[in-house]
Design a protein around this motif. Structure first.
Motif, PDB file in Angstrom:
ATOM      1  N   ARG A   1       0.820  -1.206   0.000  1.00 28.18           N
ATOM      2  CA  ARG A   1       0.000   0.000   0.000  1.00 28.18           C
ATOM      3  C   ARG A   1       0.858   1.262   0.000  1.00 28.18           C
ATOM      4  N   GLU A   2       1.956   1.228   0.761  1.00 31.63           N
ATOM      5  CA  GLU A   2       2.869   2.375   0.758  1.00 31.63           C
ATOM      6  C   GLU A   2       3.379   2.653  -0.656  1.00 31.63           C
TER       7      GLU A   2
ATOM      8  N   GLU B   1       0.465   4.043  -2.913  1.00 35.10           N
ATOM      9  CA  GLU B   1       0.007   5.390  -2.575  1.00 35.10           C
ATOM     10  C   GLU B   1       1.098   6.446  -2.703  1.00 35.10           C
TER      11      GLU B   1
END
Length: 394
Positions: A386-387, A390
């Motif tokens: 997710r890091e 995003e």
């Protein structure tokens, strides 16, 4: 404040804190003074040797709590039944831990009760013990946590941080003869959280400590592990991973002291950074003492900078006081994507964005896979993905 020598009459402290003799800077990591009284340290200015890479202004609420009369209860504790509360003055508390900086002394003073997790002698716990520490409303909190593995015990303890807080924390770890203990400290704070922690451990004869720091959230997170391999045949494995985004500062100052003979140490920290002003700091100190014959020790730090504007500072240090060792070494590397790795993957039909994702996951997974808790490993891997998605680094 306890120091190794007496200051000379009329001398003044050096700007790095006046370690050892008051007119000269600290010569070795082991000379650092300690005290249970916050007043003995003073508020750091950022020029001190152990603070010069830290954003002092962002830590003010931890270094100077607004009202000493208020209870430091901004973090809710959720834990298993094996934990108990120890009042100040209990025998186990302070057996190993001695505050070496201001946040540690504040946490000692402002946390009159210590959370004590004790693994009974000879027991092997099939499931990890989990301590959830949940920050509430960004309030100040202080804590002292004791994790004790009695002789020949085996267990994994996960200390999991989330929410928002201004948190001064001490973690005291005691690994008694023949025990095998893993302690995993996970930081998944909100972006506004501030966390200053000191972890201090002693590993006794033929015992093993695996200590893992995983930081994927928070505004400023400073987790400093200090491990003494005290007994003959003791082993310490110190691992860490971090993923810093824009505006985040993640820091670890690691100290591994080989004190007993025939001890083994392995230190490996890895970090990824993306976004303007993302920052990581790693300082690794290994001391092989004069009685630590037959020692085998290695420390390394690797950083992957994914975007412009991110910065990683890496400082390995090694002190050896005996010539009778098996081996000792240290290494540090910071760089961008490996073009050869990307070419290898793209040559096999993988597009560039996916190739970059796989490289980062592979880089950090080396640490994730050492945790040994399947659900937590899956959670952290998903969080890293997710890091990446995003952050725009891919």
């Amino acid at each position: 404040m306890t120091t190794t020598t007496t200051p000379l009459p009329g001398s003044t402290a050096h700007t790095d804190g006046g370690w050892g003799r008051a007119d000269v800077p600290v010569q070795t990591r082991s000379e650092r003074p300690w005290s249970y009284d916050p007043a003995d340290f003073g508020v750091p200015t950022g020029r001190e040797v152990n603070w010069k890479h830290t954003p002092i202004a962002r830590l003010r609420e931890v270094l100077e709590p607004a009202d000493a009369a208020l209870e430091a209860t901004g973090v809710r504790v959720e834990t298993a039944a094996v934990a108990e509360l120890l009042v100040s003055g209990s025998a186990v508390r302070g057996e190993v831990f001695r505050p070496e900086d201001l946040p540690a002394a504040i946490a000692w003073q402002r946390a009159p009760e210590a959370l004590h997790v004790r693994i009974p002698a000879g027991e092997e716990l099939a499931e990890p013990v989990r301590i959830d520490l949940v920050g509430e409303d960004g309030a100040f909190a202080a804590a002292h946590v004791i994790i004790e593995a009695q002789p020949n015990a085996r267990a994994t303890v996960v200390v999991y941080h989330s929410g928002d807080a201004r948190y001064a924390q001490n973690v005291e770890i005691i690994v008694r003869d023949g025990a095998d203990l893993a302690v995993v400290s996970v930081q998944r704070w909100d972006d506004s959280a501030v966390h200053a922690a000191s972890h201090q451990a002693r590993v006794d004869r033929d015992a093993t400590l695996t200590h893992i720091v995983a930081t994927l959230g928070g505004g400023v997170v400073r987790v400093n592990p200090s491990v003494e391999l005290a007994g003959s045949g003791a082993a310490g494995r110190l691992y860490g991973l971090s993923f810093a985004d824009s505006g985040q500062h993640f820091e670890s100052q690691v100290y591994l002291h080989h004190k007993g003979p025939h001890t083994v140490g392995d230190v490996l920290y890895k970090g990824a950074l993306q976004g303007e002003s993302a920052r990581s700091v790693w300082i690794g100190d290994v001391l092989i003492g004069r009685d630590a014959v037959g020692t085998d020790s290695y420390e390394a730090n690797r950083n992957l900078v994914l975007t412009d504007g991110a910065r990683a500072d890496s400082i390995p240090n090694l002190e050896i006081e005996t010539g009778d060792i098996v081996g000792a070494g240290h290494a540090s590397a910071t760089g961008r994507f490996d073009d050869e790795q990307l070419f290898y993957l793209q040559a096999r039909g993988i597009d560039e964005a996916e190739a970059r994702r796989l490289v980062v996951l592979g880089f950090l997974s080396e640490i994730v896979q050492r945790i040994g808790v399947a659900d937590l490993e899956s959670e952290l891997t998903a969080a890293i993905e997710r890091e990446l998605a995003e952050g725009g680094a891919l």
